[in-house]
Design a protein around this motif. Structure first.
Motif, mmCIF file in Angstrom:
data_model
loop_
_atom_site.group_PDB
_atom_site.id
_atom_site.type_symbol
_atom_site.label_atom_id
_atom_site.label_comp_id
_atom_site.label_asym_id
_atom_site.label_seq_id
_atom_site.Cartn_x
_atom_site.Cartn_y
_atom_site.Cartn_z
ATOM 1 N N SER A 217 0.829 -1.215 0.000
ATOM 2 C CA SER A 217 0.000 0.000 0.000
ATOM 3 C C SER A 217 0.863 1.265 0.000
ATOM 4 O O SER A 217 0.512 2.280 -0.619
ATOM 5 C CB SER A 217 -0.946 0.010 1.206
ATOM 6 O OG SER A 217 -0.208 -0.033 2.419
ATOM 7 N N LYS A 218 2.007 1.207 0.691
ATOM 8 C CA LYS A 218 2.902 2.368 0.716
ATOM 9 C C LYS A 218 3.528 2.593 -0.658
ATOM 10 O O LYS A 218 3.671 3.738 -1.102
ATOM 11 C CB LYS A 218 3.987 2.183 1.771
ATOM 12 C CG LYS A 218 3.475 2.269 3.203
ATOM 13 C CD LYS A 218 4.614 2.168 4.202
ATOM 14 C CE LYS A 218 4.096 2.313 5.628
ATOM 15 N NZ LYS A 218 5.193 2.215 6.624
ATOM 16 N N ASN A 221 0.771 4.134 -2.779
ATOM 17 C CA ASN A 221 0.506 5.553 -2.462
ATOM 18 C C ASN A 221 1.574 6.469 -3.067
ATOM 19 O O ASN A 221 1.261 7.511 -3.653
ATOM 20 C CB ASN A 221 0.447 5.754 -0.950
ATOM 21 C CG ASN A 221 -0.775 5.121 -0.327
ATOM 22 O OD1 ASN A 221 -1.765 4.861 -1.016
ATOM 23 N ND2 ASN A 221 -0.722 4.855 0.968
ATOM 24 N N LYS A 225 1.043 9.123 -6.177
ATOM 25 C CA LYS A 225 1.360 10.534 -5.914
ATOM 26 C C LYS A 225 2.181 11.132 -7.047
ATOM 27 O O LYS A 225 1.997 12.302 -7.416
ATOM 28 C CB LYS A 225 2.118 10.651 -4.584
ATOM 29 C CG LYS A 225 2.499 12.067 -4.189
ATOM 30 C CD LYS A 225 3.226 12.083 -2.853
ATOM 31 C CE LYS A 225 3.686 13.476 -2.471
ATOM 32 N NZ LYS A 225 4.423 13.471 -1.166
#
Length: 443
Positions: A217-218, A221, A225
């Protein structure tokens, strides 16, 4: 008038304090206007970045100007004035001009010579212009500072050598490949260092970038971005066979990339060379992995040597820039001094031309039969007499601008010719009173 710079920066306050005194983008316009309405402030520009909050102001008195600026900052962030005083550094006059020039050219930054601050200064100045808190002095001085910084960057190597680990990692890739905009890159990790590496790759024109991380998930993200790809850590072996550049920065206690993994993928590799840069501590990439053919592996110690060498180059460039600052300060002072002379010369010319016009009116009354040609000839010759008479006094007035007692002598000059000139200070004050009056009447 006095120029004053009140600065809260990485030398005067730690990051926890700097976070408390930062204006966000939405507040900076109203902050400029609020400060401008404060006593003693004639012009102002507010700069607020992650590493500094600074107020540049033209004030009528140094002590009151400094006090009201510090009080304004205290009230803006709900702090005591004493707290603000402890974390601020104040420069006045020539030192304030030098401070602005050093900040704008990156000599006062955490990373020596970084160019981002130039854009931030330009933006702060444009915002202040938009809300009309700048005037004669700052409209000239900030343009001078921006021009100086651009010239410094163009004529020296101050910004050409990498002095951050993440930037150095990308620069090292360029040394191996030359051009990297057409290369595929892999970033392992999704923390701050990984994001900085990602931004530096994007800034160098790399578009094919994949992020992998133990927590998917990191990676997702961070990838979303910056509009790049992401994948799971399980895909790492396959990705190593496809990419050209690997930058790894995780907090893993174990090697992320091992010799065995790379040996296994050696036959699958699509590209000739693989550059792997390990900026993690402890290391993510097993040592001596560059024994594999066409693999170039570097760790933080390798980068540190590059960063240290580059920092020395930047320091040499910084010395060059510092040597040119006194000439800029002198040029600014000469310009400011001329501000006091120009209104005097203008007033003298206006008085002389009024006399000439009155004389022509008198001639018209006493010699009503003059032809238009005759009148033009007389007007031309009377103006010529005036210009000849004014030539030496105007020359003397200009020379007074560099005199230690210029104010006193200019006052005597005005008394001799019975003229009254508004100086830059009075003009700024009148303009400020007019603008504040408009604001109050509108409210």
């Amino acid at each position: 008038m006095h120029f004053i710079a009140v600065s809260i920066n990485h030398r005067t306050a730690d990051v926890a304090l700097r976070e408390k005194v930062a204006f966000n983008d939405d507040a900076i316009r109203s902050a400029n206007v609020g400060l401008y309405e404060t006593k003693s402030i004639l012009e102002n520009v507010i700069l607020s970045t992650c590493n500094r909050t600074e107020v540049y102001a033209v004030v009528d008195q140094i002590h009151t100007g400094r006090y009201y600026i510090q009080r304004f900052l205290a009230r803006s962030f709900e702090l005591d004035v004493e707290e603000i005083k402890e974390m601020t550094e104040v420069n006045v006059g020539d030192e304030a001009v030098q401070h602005l020039l050093q900040v704008t050219s990156g000599l006062d930054s955490v990373v020596l010579g970084e160019t981002q601050i130039l854009g931030q200064i330009r933006k702060a100045f444009f915002i202040a212009q938009e809300v009309e808190t700048t005037g004669t002095i700052f409209n000239h001085l900030f343009k001078q500072a921006i021009t100086f910084a651009k010239k410094a960057h163009n004529e020296t190597d101050i910004a050409d050598n990498a002095v951050s680990v993440s930037y150095a990692a990308v620069e090292l890739s360029k040394k191996v490949f030359g051009k990297i905009s057409n290369k595929q890159a892999l970033i392992i990790g999704a923390g701050d260092m990984s994001e900085l590496s990602l931004l530096n790759l994007i800034g160098s024109g790399v578009t094919d970038i994949t992020i992998v991380n133990r927590t998917l998930s990191k990676a997702q993200n961070l990838a979303m971005k910056h509009q790049v790809k992401f994948d799971s850590m399980e895909s790492l072996p396959k990705l190593l066979a496809e990419v050209d550049i690997v930058i790894s920065s995780t907090s893993s206690e174990y090697y992320i990339i091992t010799n065995d993994m790379l040996q296994t993928q050696a036959t699958e590799r699509k590209n000739d060379s693989l550059v792997m840069i390990d900026i993690a501590v402890p290391r993510d990439i097993e040592p001596n992995i560059d024994a594999v053919q066409d693999v170039f592996s570097y760790d933080v110690d390798d980068l540190k040597g590059l960063v240290d060498a580059n920092l020395r180059e930047r320091q040499r460039a910084a010395e060059q820039i510092l040597q040119s600052i006194p000439a800029e300060i002198e040029a600014h002072n000469e310009w400011v001094n001329m501000l006091g002379v120009v209104p005097v010369i203008r007033a003298l010319r206006e008085k002389a031309m009024t006399i000439q016009e009155d004389t022509m009116d008198s001639i018209d009354r006493k010699l009503p039969g003059l032809t238009e040609r005759e009148r033009k000839i007389i007007s031309k010759h009377t103006k010529s007499i005036i210009n000849q008479m004014l030539k030496d006094p105007i020359k003397q007035a200009k020379e007074l601008s560099s005199d230690r007692r210029s104010n006193e002598k200019l006052e005597l000059f005005q008394n001799i010719f019975d003229i009254e000139a508004e100086n830059a200070y009075e003009s700024n004050k009148r303009m400020k009173q007019s603008k504040v009056g408009q604001i109050l009447s509108f409210e």
